[in-house]
Motif scaffolding. Structure first.
Motif, PDB file in Angstrom:
ATOM      1  N   ARG A 276       0.806  -1.226   0.000  1.00 30.64           N
ATOM      2  CA  ARG A 276       0.000   0.000   0.000  1.00 30.64           C
ATOM      3  C   ARG A 276       0.841   1.279   0.000  1.00 30.64           C
ATOM      4  NH1 ARG A 276      -5.361   0.748   1.031  1.00 30.64           N
ATOM      5  NH2 ARG A 276      -5.616  -1.361   1.891  1.00 30.64           N
ATOM      6  N   PRO A 277       1.887   1.407   0.836  1.00 33.09           N
ATOM      7  CA  PRO A 277       2.661   2.667   0.849  1.00 33.09           C
ATOM      8  C   PRO A 277       3.373   2.962  -0.470  1.00 33.09           C
ATOM      9  CG  PRO A 277       3.133   1.347   2.806  1.00 33.09           C
ATOM     10  CD  PRO A 277       2.379   0.480   1.876  1.00 33.09           C
ATOM     11  N   VAL A 283      -3.531   5.182 -10.791  1.00 31.57           N
ATOM     12  CA  VAL A 283      -3.779   3.883 -11.405  1.00 31.57           C
ATOM     13  C   VAL A 283      -3.252   2.745 -10.527  1.00 31.57           C
ATOM     14  CG1 VAL A 283      -1.636   3.906 -12.764  1.00 31.57           C
ATOM     15  CG2 VAL A 283      -3.598   2.559 -13.553  1.00 31.57           C
ATOM     16  N   GLU A 284      -2.157   3.011  -9.812  1.00 33.37           N
ATOM     17  CA  GLU A 284      -1.603   1.993  -8.910  1.00 33.37           C
ATOM     18  C   GLU A 284      -2.525   1.772  -7.714  1.00 33.37           C
ATOM     19  OE1 GLU A 284       2.933   3.411 -10.084  1.00 33.37           O
ATOM     20  OE2 GLU A 284       2.147   3.767  -8.069  1.00 33.37           O
ATOM     21  N   LYS A 285      -3.076   2.851  -7.194  1.00 36.24           N
ATOM     22  CA  LYS A 285      -4.000   2.734  -6.059  1.00 36.24           C
ATOM     23  C   LYS A 285      -5.255   1.959  -6.458  1.00 36.24           C
ATOM     24  CE  LYS A 285      -2.492   7.059  -3.889  1.00 36.24           C
ATOM     25  NZ  LYS A 285      -2.880   8.446  -3.513  1.00 36.24           N
ATOM     26  N   ARG A 286      -5.769   2.240  -7.656  1.00 35.09           N
ATOM     27  CA  ARG A 286      -6.974   1.549  -8.116  1.00 35.09           C
ATOM     28  C   ARG A 286      -6.718   0.073  -8.365  1.00 35.09           C
ATOM     29  NH1 ARG A 286      -7.482   5.536 -12.678  1.00 35.09           N
ATOM     30  NH2 ARG A 286      -8.584   3.893 -13.800  1.00 35.09           N
ATOM     31  N   MET A 287      -5.569  -0.240  -8.933  1.00 31.78           N
ATOM     32  CA  MET A 287      -5.250  -1.647  -9.174  1.00 31.78           C
ATOM     33  C   MET A 287      -5.026  -2.380  -7.849  1.00 31.78           C
ATOM     34  SD  MET A 287      -2.257  -3.440 -11.431  1.00 31.78           S
ATOM     35  CE  MET A 287      -2.124  -5.242 -11.412  1.00 31.78           C
ATOM     36  N   GLY A 387      12.070  -7.532  -0.537  1.00 31.59           N
ATOM     37  CA  GLY A 387      11.265  -7.883   0.619  1.00 31.59           C
ATOM     38  C   GLY A 387       9.776  -7.869   0.278  1.00 31.59           C
ATOM     39  N   TYR A 388       9.389  -6.958  -0.637  1.00 29.61           N
ATOM     40  CA  TYR A 388       7.992  -6.888  -1.076  1.00 29.61           C
ATOM     41  C   TYR A 388       7.636  -8.042  -2.014  1.00 29.61           C
ATOM     42  CZ  TYR A 388       8.171  -2.091   0.711  1.00 29.61           C
ATOM     43  OH  TYR A 388       8.305  -0.982   1.512  1.00 29.61           O
ATOM     44  N   PHE A 389       8.669  -8.728  -2.469  1.00 32.77           N
ATOM     45  CA  PHE A 389       8.489  -9.783  -3.450  1.00 32.77           C
ATOM     46  C   PHE A 389       8.505 -11.173  -2.814  1.00 32.77           C
ATOM     47  CE2 PHE A 389       8.569  -9.546  -8.116  1.00 32.77           C
ATOM     48  CZ  PHE A 389       8.494 -10.897  -8.446  1.00 32.77           C
ATOM     49  N   GLU A 390       8.552 -11.214  -1.504  1.00 35.94           N
ATOM     50  CA  GLU A 390       8.737 -12.494  -0.820  1.00 35.94           C
ATOM     51  C   GLU A 390       7.605 -13.484  -1.108  1.00 35.94           C
ATOM     52  OE1 GLU A 390       9.214 -14.168   3.750  1.00 35.94           O
ATOM     53  OE2 GLU A 390       9.570 -12.037   3.313  1.00 35.94           O
TER      54      GLU A 390
END
Length: 411
Positions: A276-277, A283-287, A387-390
């Motif tokens: 989220r951050p 467009v990223e927020k909507r997806m 780390g976000y890809f774990e």
């Protein structure tokens, strides 16, 4: 021009044009009409060329290299074509494209490789589409491309011939597909051929290591083309297409779906919340919100979740602009790449529960292909962001293990 002279050529035949033998030659030979389209060798030797190609009789007998002026060659081709009025020039000069293996690929497409989407259209894929394929080169090449990829991906051994055939036919399919899109589509049959090609190329993208961007591009096409057709009151062969109304009609096909592993959905939801951050663009927020809604729907039922997943395809086509789409799939957009990786990882959870219209048909190699997308994306992402890809890469490893198990059972 230099000419190759073989070891068996006599001394007299190699004399320069200015030699005594060359001066006497016209006096010793009989007169003849001039040869205006002769080969270079006969002209240098000042003899009449019989003009039979590719190597004239004079050069063949003396073992000389027979070369022809380019102008005369093109003129000769025109003469050949004019002498064959029943054969169009484009066919006369066009080299053969299809091989015996392509007949096997065509048969495999009808029996095993056709897309299972849109849901409820098996007879369209096995009867109507093959019956019009000979009229549209992009459709036929797309069918052969997917079939080659399907056989190669589902077999136990890598086949270089099949892999090359898959790429060869895909390149031609996309080339002719783009040409057809740039022209006006006039007929009902032609527009349905375009739509079928779009679905086929979408499916083959799943079997290409870096095919995610192409896959999403064809997802857009599979929604926009039907919308354009229906807006002009043009009929469609396919039913239950990717519109909200069409998707809702698929519910009867989805009532017996098996349950999704909710622990995996918990992991997906937690990983998405962690992104989220990073989602700064609209467009990223909507997806991001779309993906969270998708996971929530699976807590209700597999049917609700699958419907939400199908409607997510419409998001890429109708709810974002082309500029937003390009920004989302841009490799330099880290947030976009992470969102797309989570989309793919969630899709690998959904794919095993997809309704299969033909008993015994496997789709594990398609899921394995999507796992390769995750591995490619993981290798390219900045190490500080891994780390976000774990969870996505963990999901890729699970798919790999499952795919090996499925192949072991098959053998």
């Amino acid at each position: 021009m230099n000419h190759h002279i073989s070891a068996g050529t006599s001394y007299d035949e190699c004399q320069p044009l200015g030699s005594d033998n060359a001066k006497l030659e016209p006096l010793l030979r009989k007169g003849h009409t001039k040869s205006r389209r002769g080969c270079h060798s006969c002209k240098r030797r000042r003899v009449k060329c019989p003009e039979n190609r590719p190597a004239c009789t004079q050069c063949t007998r003396r073992r000389l290299k027979c070369e022809w002026p380019e102008l005369y060659i093109s003129q000769a081709e025109e003469v050949i074509v004019k002498k064959s009025p029943t054969i169009p020039r484009q066919i006369e000069l066009l080299p053969p494209v299809f091989k015996m293996q392509d007949f096997r690929l065509f048969h495999h497409f009808i029996n095993d490789a056709y897309p299972i989407e849109p849901i409820g259209n098996e007879s369209i894929w096995t009867h109507e589409i093959p019956s019009i394929a000979h009229n549209y080169n992009y459709l036929l090449h797309a069918m052969l491309a997917l079939s080659a990829s399907d056989i190669e991906a589902s077999s136990n051994e890598h086949s270089l011939e099949l892999a090359q055939s898959a790429i060869f036919h895909r390149i031609l399919a996309i080339k002719y597909f783009n040409r057809a899109l740039s022209a006006r589509l006039h007929t009902f049959e032609e527009r349905n051929a375009i739509l079928a090609t779009c679905f086929i190329l979408l499916y083959q993208s799943k079997l290409i290591d870096e095919g995610l961007s192409e896959y999403l591009t064809f997802v857009r096409g599979c929604v926009l083309i039907p919308l354009q057709m229906t807006s002009k009151d043009l009929k469609l062969l396919f039913q239950n297409l990717l519109s909200d109304e069409g998707i809702e009609k698929t519910r009867p096909y989805l009532q017996d779906l098996q349950a999704v592993d909710l622990k995996s959905m918990d992991a997906a939801y937690a990983s998405l919340e962690g992104l989220r951050p990073l989602c700064e663009r609209e467009v990223e927020k909507r997806m991001h919100e779309r993906l969270l809604d998708l996971v929530r729907c699976f807590y209700l039922s597999s049917c609700d979740g699958y419907i939400a997943w199908l409607k997510g395809s419409v998001f890429f086509s109708c709810h974002i602009t082309h500029a937003e789409f390009l920004a989302l799939i841009d490799p330099s957009n880290v947030a976009g790449q992470l969102l797309l990786s989570h989309l793919v990882a969630v899709q690998t959870l959904i794919s095993p529960i997809k309704p299969m219209e033909r008993a015994g048909r496997k789709n594990s190699h398609f899921i394995n292909g999507m796992a390769r997308w995750l591995e490619v994306a993981h290798a390219k992402v900045d190490p500080s962001m891994r780390g976000y890809f774990e969870w996505p890469i963990k999901r890729a490893e699970e798919v790999r293990q499952w795919f090996k198990y499925e192949k072991a059972l098959a053998t």
